[in-house]
Design an enzyme around this catalytic site. Structure first.
Site, PDB file in Angstrom:
ATOM      1  N   HIS A 180      -2.238  -3.249  11.391  1.00 57.03           N
ATOM      2  CA  HIS A 180      -2.238  -2.510  12.648  1.00 57.03           C
ATOM      3  C   HIS A 180      -1.860  -3.387  13.835  1.00 57.03           C
ATOM      4  O   HIS A 180      -1.703  -2.896  14.945  1.00 57.03           O
ATOM      5  CB  HIS A 180      -3.608  -1.869  12.864  1.00 57.03           C
ATOM      6  CG  HIS A 180      -4.010  -0.985  11.730  1.00 57.03           C
ATOM      7  ND1 HIS A 180      -4.980  -1.331  10.829  1.00 57.03           N
ATOM      8  CD2 HIS A 180      -3.524   0.204  11.330  1.00 57.03           C
ATOM      9  CE1 HIS A 180      -5.091  -0.378   9.927  1.00 57.03           C
ATOM     10  NE2 HIS A 180      -4.220   0.557  10.206  1.00 57.03           N
TER      11      HIS A 180
ATOM     12  N   ILE B 212       0.795  -1.221   0.000  1.00 56.45           N
ATOM     13  CA  ILE B 212       0.000   0.000   0.000  1.00 56.45           C
ATOM     14  C   ILE B 212       0.828   1.271   0.000  1.00 56.45           C
ATOM     15  O   ILE B 212       0.285   2.351   0.048  1.00 56.45           O
ATOM     16  CB  ILE B 212      -0.969  -0.024   1.200  1.00 56.45           C
ATOM     17  CG1 ILE B 212      -1.845  -1.244   1.137  1.00 56.45           C
ATOM     18  CG2 ILE B 212      -1.847   1.179   1.239  1.00 56.45           C
ATOM     19  CD1 ILE B 212      -2.776  -1.260  -0.032  1.00 56.45           C
TER      20      ILE B 212
ATOM     21  N   SER C 113       3.886   2.732   1.974  1.00 56.73           N
ATOM     22  CA  SER C 113       5.013   2.965   2.873  1.00 56.73           C
ATOM     23  C   SER C 113       5.588   1.652   3.394  1.00 56.73           C
ATOM     24  O   SER C 113       4.882   0.649   3.524  1.00 56.73           O
ATOM     25  CB  SER C 113       4.573   3.835   4.055  1.00 56.73           C
ATOM     26  OG  SER C 113       3.549   3.197   4.796  1.00 56.73           O
TER      27      SER C 113
ATOM     28  N   ARG D  10      -2.358  10.690  20.804  1.00 61.09           N
ATOM     29  CA  ARG D  10      -1.977  11.005  19.418  1.00 61.09           C
ATOM     30  C   ARG D  10      -2.428  12.417  19.052  1.00 61.09           C
ATOM     31  O   ARG D  10      -3.603  12.760  19.188  1.00 61.09           O
ATOM     32  CB  ARG D  10      -2.581  10.015  18.430  1.00 61.09           C
ATOM     33  CG  ARG D  10      -2.153  10.335  16.990  1.00 61.09           C
ATOM     34  CD  ARG D  10      -2.803   9.432  15.958  1.00 61.09           C
ATOM     35  NE  ARG D  10      -2.524   9.921  14.622  1.00 61.09           N
ATOM     36  CZ  ARG D  10      -1.493   9.560  13.864  1.00 61.09           C
ATOM     37  NH1 ARG D  10      -0.619   8.707  14.336  1.00 61.09           N
ATOM     38  NH2 ARG D  10      -1.325  10.050  12.658  1.00 61.09           N
TER      39      ARG D  10
ATOM     40  N   HIS E 158     -21.616   4.479  -4.619  1.00 61.82           N
ATOM     41  CA  HIS E 158     -21.906   5.015  -5.950  1.00 61.82           C
ATOM     42  C   HIS E 158     -21.004   6.205  -6.270  1.00 61.82           C
ATOM     43  O   HIS E 158     -20.641   6.418  -7.433  1.00 61.82           O
ATOM     44  CB  HIS E 158     -23.383   5.370  -6.056  1.00 61.82           C
ATOM     45  CG  HIS E 158     -24.275   4.167  -5.950  1.00 61.82           C
ATOM     46  ND1 HIS E 158     -24.303   3.181  -6.919  1.00 61.82           N
ATOM     47  CD2 HIS E 158     -25.121   3.759  -4.975  1.00 61.82           C
ATOM     48  CE1 HIS E 158     -25.148   2.223  -6.550  1.00 61.82           C
ATOM     49  NE2 HIS E 158     -25.646   2.556  -5.374  1.00 61.82           N
TER      50      HIS E 158
ATOM     51  N   CYS F 164     -10.963   2.863   4.022  1.00 61.93           N
ATOM     52  CA  CYS F 164     -10.669   2.237   5.301  1.00 61.93           C
ATOM     53  C   CYS F 164     -11.501   2.847   6.402  1.00 61.93           C
ATOM     54  O   CYS F 164     -11.733   4.037   6.426  1.00 61.93           O
ATOM     55  CB  CYS F 164      -9.190   2.327   5.643  1.00 61.93           C
ATOM     56  SG  CYS F 164      -8.432   3.923   5.445  1.00 61.93           S
TER      57      CYS F 164
ATOM     58  N   CYS G 258      -3.099  -1.711   4.611  1.00 66.23           N
ATOM     59  CA  CYS G 258      -2.639  -0.355   4.890  1.00 66.23           C
ATOM     60  C   CYS G 258      -1.137  -0.279   4.645  1.00 66.23           C
ATOM     61  O   CYS G 258      -0.485  -1.298   4.387  1.00 66.23           O
ATOM     62  CB  CYS G 258      -2.965   0.029   6.341  1.00 66.23           C
ATOM     63  SG  CYS G 258      -2.872   1.796   6.672  1.00 66.23           S
TER      64      CYS G 258
ATOM     65  N   GLU H 293     -10.390  -1.393   3.029  1.00 67.18           N
ATOM     66  CA  GLU H 293     -10.003  -2.014   4.298  1.00 67.18           C
ATOM     67  C   GLU H 293     -11.008  -3.110   4.572  1.00 67.18           C
ATOM     68  O   GLU H 293     -12.202  -2.884   4.561  1.00 67.18           O
ATOM     69  CB  GLU H 293     -10.024  -0.982   5.427  1.00 67.18           C
ATOM     70  CG  GLU H 293      -9.580  -1.545   6.771  1.00 67.18           C
ATOM     71  CD  GLU H 293     -10.701  -2.233   7.512  1.00 67.18           C
ATOM     72  OE1 GLU H 293     -10.409  -3.212   8.216  1.00 67.18           O
ATOM     73  OE2 GLU H 293     -11.853  -1.825   7.381  1.00 67.18           O
TER      74      GLU H 293
END
Length: 793
Positions: A729, A437, A439, A521, A686, A677, A761, A699
């Site tokens: 994750h 994905i 990185s 975070r 749509h 995700c 991811c 995801e």
């Protein structure tokens, strides 16, 4: 004239709480150390507001993690898996609910309305035994009082709490969460009684769900709740606070009809139409807490305009009943402009962070009371005029190019089916092609190199050499693993938005403009202050370098215009869609330069497409129209045949950070992928189709294939699709058999010739010791199924 602040950032001006929390979680400091940092922050915030002259100062808006989790703790609504046996909830149980522990996972986290903050979703059912299990609200009121500050305790309102909850695992999805109202109101009554006994004279209930599309049954729940609380609230002044959008006329009628309520807090920045409701019908003798100072952006308030609005309201509600307030909690803005030493004076004069907004609120209140600070108002007017006239803000060429977009829908010339056929002839990829994905792991050494280059401690030549070596390592690894479509690993990038914003005109960056996203975070959104353009290529050098190292297709990777917009502080002097179109044109320039440089696959990530959806369904169509159009603009200039040949290498999408709720648009010069995700895929399927991408990735691994259900239900998607086959994750390494089983579940609803195999991811946060075996198993699973499919023919 009085002033009020809905809420204030918790992290501290230099993220003091973040570092204290992480130190405590890492067992490097004690609970007492953490509590000391928290107490110092609370004291500082209360003192700051008191010194500024704010009359109604909030308490209980501080949180060690999340305000909704605090309400869950107050109500003793701890899911059984955490083994809580009653009593006052401590850090162990609290942080286990927030973050999980060695034995059990955390509670679900989702977006707080349409902000970039995320809250912990309560898990409720008919068997929950509610109890008064956290006295935080009362303790913090007493704490402030001991410091000489009489605050307004803030609680998440009972109805909003339930409407923001979800049925616990094992509870029927049709279970009525509002049926729990009679069970939680007794706890609220205990808290209210304790606050009264402690000396509180005001209490604030945040009921932000009032701004949503609510049916009559849900609106009736507000009436029922406050009817029940009326006698307990007797003797207290009660403020019901709403924010983030307009109230419907039905919701406004419900709000002003609530019993026992003294005051109403309204967002008059994002709820401009609510102003008309107030002017036409406001209950006599009640207080209006007028949210005229924007709590969700970083622009200095236009004091003259706000003062004019307040004067209009004063004539409606009465001078003594009008309170100047913020539009919502200041949690959603940066903390203090004083700490920004690198912003130039002109741009700085246009800004106001939380600390400055407190001063603005009080200045407006004093002006209404006849004590206008003429110098402060004059400086504000000069800054407003400077921003309007500054040549740094306006770029006529950009505006002309954006205006010219209106004549086309910027669709590609050929349909996706024809493009896919042409691409496969050129690329000759196997069925179930593999990719990642974007990185790859960012090691401490890599971060050190970037940091030292930014600080001018190493030369540009040394920096380029180090990054090239990292790219070569990533390319070699992917070839060794036999991955079909490669990535360069993004070693030169810090953040998927900041990296591009730093290279675009019209952007500014802060040093300490941190905003809480969830828990500890924090994010530091760029500031879009002017017209956006791309002075020079941004990614061509690194993408070309990577492609020169391999004969396999290499993706060029970009962040899309909608994601850049939604993860920035956006200028408020023009519609958001105009700014988005400008960014789209800049990304379009980059796409075309990548194509000229021989990059055949270009990925455009739109991680935040879903994130920008307005709260009201009636506004969804307009937003999706311009957001999807912006995406199409970025790749409309791609040459079909040439790009198809080169870009035929299927290109995959990159996913955003762990807690996003989005879509990622992947744009190949030939193929365009879209990635979704953590969001309600069905809501916008749509619109995703309308993006006209060649490949979509979604995801899937953490949702037990729920996101595939839309395809089982008959939605036809003609392009390629790459559901994530394993969850990045988690450090857990999935086996070949487990991944093969996931792919087989996908093949039950998707055609073999459109399915891609990839993680769900980017791998930035993982370690190589986890990445290598996981990717090896992923490729092995794809090869195993290719063999099985071939033998079944």
């Amino acid at each position: 004239m009085a002033s009020h602040i809905v809420g204030y950032p918790r992290m501290g001006p230099k993220r003091e709480l973040k570092f204290a929390l992480e130190s405590f979680w890492d067992k490097k400091s004690s609970a007492e150390d953490l509590q000391k940092v928290a107490a110092d922050l609370r004291s500082s915030i209360w003192k700051q507001m008191s010194d500024a002259g704010i009359k109604y100062i909030p308490s209980n808006t501080f949180s060690y993690y999340d305000q909704v989790l605090d309400a869950t703790s107050m109500l003793g609504a701890v899911p059984p898996r955490y083994g809580w046996n009653g009593g006052e909830i401590g850090f162990d149980t609290y942080f286990s609910m927030a973050r999980g522990n060695a034995s059990v996972p955390a509670m679900e986290m989702t977006k707080w309305f349409d902000t970039n903050y995320h809250f912990i979703v309560p898990e409720l059912g008919p068997d929950v035994n509610f109890s008064y299990a956290s006295h935080k609200a009362v303790d913090e009121y007493k704490e402030a009082k001991a410091l000489g500050v009489n605050t307004v305790p803030v609680l998440i309102g009972p109805v909003s709490y339930l409407l923001l909850s979800k049925p616990a695992k094992g509870v029927e999805k049709t279970f009525s969460l509002l049926s729990l109202l009679p069970k939680i109101l007794p706890i609220y009554k205990e808290v209210i009684s304790d606050l009264k006994a402690a000396g509180a004279s005001w209490i604030q209930f945040d009921e932000p769900t009032l701004v949503l599309d609510l049916d009559s049954h849900k609106l009736q729940a507000f009436t029922a709740a406050y009817d029940d609380l009326e006698s307990t609230l007797s003797g207290l002044n009660v403020l019901i606070e709403t924010y983030f959008a307009d109230l419907t006329s039905e919701a406004y009628k419900t709000l002003i009809g609530l019993k026992g309520v003294t005051a109403y807090g309204l967002d008059l920045v994002r709820g401009a139409q609510t102003l008309d409701l107030v002017k036409s019908n406001f209950p006599k003798g009640k207080y209006l807490f007028a949210g005229v100072v924007d709590g969700r952006n970083i622009w200095a308030n236009d004091l003259a305009a706000s003062f004019s609005t307040l004067k209009e309201l004063e004539a409606v509600v009465g001078k003594e009943n009008l309170v100047v307030s913020t539009s919502c909690s200041l949690l959603h803005t940066a903390v203090d402009l004083v700490n920004e030493t690198k912003l130039d004076d002109e741009i700085k004069s246009w800004l106001a962070f939380a600390a400055q907004k407190v001063v603005e609120v009080n200045a407006l209140a004093k002006a209404l009371a006849g004590q206008k600070d003429e110098a402060f108002f004059s400086a504000n007017a000069a800054a407003q005029a400077s921003r309007k006239s500054s040549p740094r803000v306006t770029n006529e060429a950009v505006q002309k190019a954006a205006a010219a977009l209106k004549g086309s829908d910027h669709r590609r010339a050929t349909n996706v089916s024809a493009r896919l056929d042409a691409q496969q002839k050129k690329l000759n990829l196997p069925i179930l092609p593999t990719t990642t994905i974007g990185s790859f792991p960012q090691t401490l050494e890599l971060r050190r190199v970037r940091r030292e280059f930014k600080a001018n401690k190493i030369s540009e030549d040394d920096y380029i050499k180090a990054i090239k070596e990292e790219i070569k390592k990533v390319v070699d690894l992917q070839e060794e693993l036999d991955i079909d479509v490669l990535v360069h690993g993004e070693p030169e990038r810090n953040d998927m938005v900041e990296y591009f914003g730093e290279q675009l005109s019209g952007f500014a960056f802060t040093v300490n403009g941190w905003v809480q996203s969830y828990g500890s975070r924090c994010v530091k959104p760029p500031i879009i202050y002017g017209d956006v353009s791309r002075p020079k290529p941004m990614t061509v050098f690194w993408s070309s370098t990577a492609q020169s190292m391999t004969a396999r297709p290499m993706k060029g990777m970009l962040t899309g215009p909608v994601t850049i917009l939604n993860w920035s502080f956006v200028r408020n002097d023009q519609p958001r869609f105009e700014t988005c179109y400008q960014i789209a044109l800049a990304i379009k320039d980059e796409v075309e330069d990548l194509e000229k440089a021989g990059i055949n696959v270009i990925q455009i990530d739109e991680a935040a497409l879903r994130e920008g959806l307005p709260l009201r369904k009636s506004e969804h169509a307009f937003y999706l129209k311009w957001a999807v159009h912006s995406f199409r603009i970025t790749n409309c200039g791609v040459q079909d045949t040439t790009q198809v040949c080169i870009l035929l290498h299927f290109f995959h999408v990159v996913k955003a950070f762990v807690s996003a709720h989005p879509l990622i648009g992947v744009v190949f010069i030939q193929q365009i992928h879209t990635h979704m995700c953590y969001s309600n895929f069905n809501d916008i399927i749509h619109s995703i189709i309308d993006m006209d991408a060649d490949v979509i990735t979604i995801e899937n691994s953490r949702s037990d294939e729920k996101l595939l259900s839309v395809f089982r239900e008959g939605v036809k998607y003609g392009a390629g699709i790459g559901p994530g086959v394993y969850d990045i994750h988690s450090p857990r390494i999935p086996s070949t058999e487990e991944i093969a089983d996931r792919i087989n579940k996908m093949l039950a609803v998707l055609e073999t010739n459109i399915l891609w195999v990839n993680p769900d991811c980017g791998l930035k946060t993982r370690k190589y010791a986890e990445v290598k075996p996981a990717l090896n198993n992923m490729v092995a699973a794809a090869k195993l199924l290719r063999t099985q499919l071939a033998s079944a023919k």
